[in-house]
Design a protein around this motif. Structure first.
Motif, short mmCIF file in Angstrom:
data_model
loop_
_atom_site.label_atom_id
_atom_site.label_comp_id
_atom_site.label_asym_id
_atom_site.label_seq_id
_atom_site.Cartn_x
_atom_site.Cartn_y
_atom_site.Cartn_z
N SER A 36 12.44 24.20 44.62
CA SER A 36 12.33 23.69 45.99
C SER A 36 11.51 24.64 46.87
O SER A 36 11.83 25.83 46.99
CB SER A 36 13.73 23.53 46.58
N LEU A 37 10.47 24.09 47.49
CA LEU A 37 9.66 24.88 48.42
C LEU A 37 10.47 25.23 49.67
O LEU A 37 10.30 26.31 50.25
CB LEU A 37 8.39 24.13 48.79
N ASN A 38 11.36 24.33 50.08
CA ASN A 38 12.23 24.62 51.23
C ASN A 38 13.12 25.83 50.94
O ASN A 38 13.32 26.68 51.81
CB ASN A 38 13.11 23.41 51.57
N ASP A 39 13.65 25.89 49.71
CA ASP A 39 14.49 27.03 49.34
C ASP A 39 13.68 28.32 49.29
O ASP A 39 14.17 29.39 49.65
CB ASP A 39 15.16 26.79 47.98
N LYS A 52 7.02 36.70 46.82
CA LYS A 52 8.17 37.31 46.15
C LYS A 52 9.27 36.28 45.91
O LYS A 52 9.85 36.20 44.82
CB LYS A 52 8.70 38.48 46.98
N ALA A 53 9.54 35.47 46.94
CA ALA A 53 10.57 34.43 46.82
C ALA A 53 10.16 33.37 45.80
O ALA A 53 10.99 32.88 45.01
CB ALA A 53 10.84 33.79 48.18
N ALA A 54 8.88 33.00 45.80
CA ALA A 54 8.39 31.99 44.85
C ALA A 54 8.48 32.51 43.43
O ALA A 54 8.87 31.78 42.51
CB ALA A 54 6.95 31.62 45.19
N ARG A 55 8.12 33.77 43.23
CA ARG A 55 8.18 34.37 41.89
C ARG A 55 9.60 34.30 41.33
O ARG A 55 9.83 33.91 40.19
CB ARG A 55 7.68 35.81 41.96
N GLY A 113 12.88 33.95 54.39
CA GLY A 113 13.24 34.17 55.79
C GLY A 113 12.21 33.62 56.76
O GLY A 113 12.07 34.14 57.87
N VAL A 114 11.51 32.57 56.34
CA VAL A 114 10.52 31.94 57.22
C VAL A 114 10.78 30.43 57.27
O VAL A 114 11.52 29.89 56.45
CB VAL A 114 9.07 32.20 56.73
N GLY A 115 10.15 29.78 58.22
CA GLY A 115 10.29 28.33 58.32
C GLY A 115 9.29 27.61 57.42
O GLY A 115 8.34 28.21 56.90
#
Length: 196
Positions: free
Chosen positions: A39-42, A25-28, A48-50
């Motif tokens: 950014s993959l870190n973002d 969901k965050a990547a989408r 909400g994960v490391g």
């Protein structure tokens, strides 16, 4: 007494699945806003994960793209299979080409990732991209046998055209229709002479 390690496993799998879905969901959202170079870190932070959790699920950016787009990319291959049954070889090819260009424009920078994956057997997207290319090649060969597409075009050149139109349209969306029309027109055999 219950074995606590076995009790924890279903919860662990549930947590892992929830993290996986949150990452997608965050990547989408990130790819829609910033393109596939987001950014993959973002993405991990938004989910909400490391970072360790992100890379456990998706060791590479291509693996994340495969998870996010694999189903729709495989759908493009299925679409080519369905179009092979169409009685109009020319229409089948042009319908599929328009769908392929539009898919490559789903996220900014996606066309570059797809082209790179097609050329890299180690990429997580390679097999899916190869399957799509094979489907397009079948539609191309069928249209060529019908005499509706120039005979000197091969599948690699066709995919270069798809990538070129998608890349240019991504930067100038207002020209998408015209660029697609020019590409499709360029596929036609020359009247009164051989294509060279």
């Amino acid at each position: 007494m219950a074995d606590r390690s076995t009790e924890a496993r279903p919860a662990g799998r549930k947590d892992a699945r929830r993290n996986y879905e949150r990452l997608l969901k965050a990547a989408r959202a990130a790819f829609a806003e910033h393109g596939v170079g987001a950014s993959l870190n973002d993405i991990a932070r938004t989910a909400g994960v490391g970072n360790v959790t992100l890379y456990r699920h998706f060791p590479t950016r291509q693996a994340l793209l495969e998870a996010l787009l694999g189903e729709s990319l495989r759908g493009l291959r299925t679409h080519s299979d369905e179009l092979l049954a169409s009685p109009m070889a020319d229409e089948a090819l042009t319908t599929w080409l328009a769908a392929a260009v539009e898919h490559a424009m789903a996220y900014r920078g996606l066309v570059d990732a797809l082209v790179d994956s097609l050329a890299d057997p180690e990429s997580d997207l390679h097999a899916t991209c190869q399957a799509i290319k094979a489907g397009g090649a079948q539609l191309l060969a069928r249209a060529q046998r019908a005499g509706t597409v120039r005979p000197d075009l091969n599948a690699s050149a066709l995919f270069s055209l798809i990538a070129s139109v998608a890349w240019a349209s991504e930067r100038a969306p207002e020209h998408y229709g015209q660029l697609l029309a020019v590409m499709l027109d360029g596929l036609r055999p020359r009247k009164g002479g051989q294509n060279t």
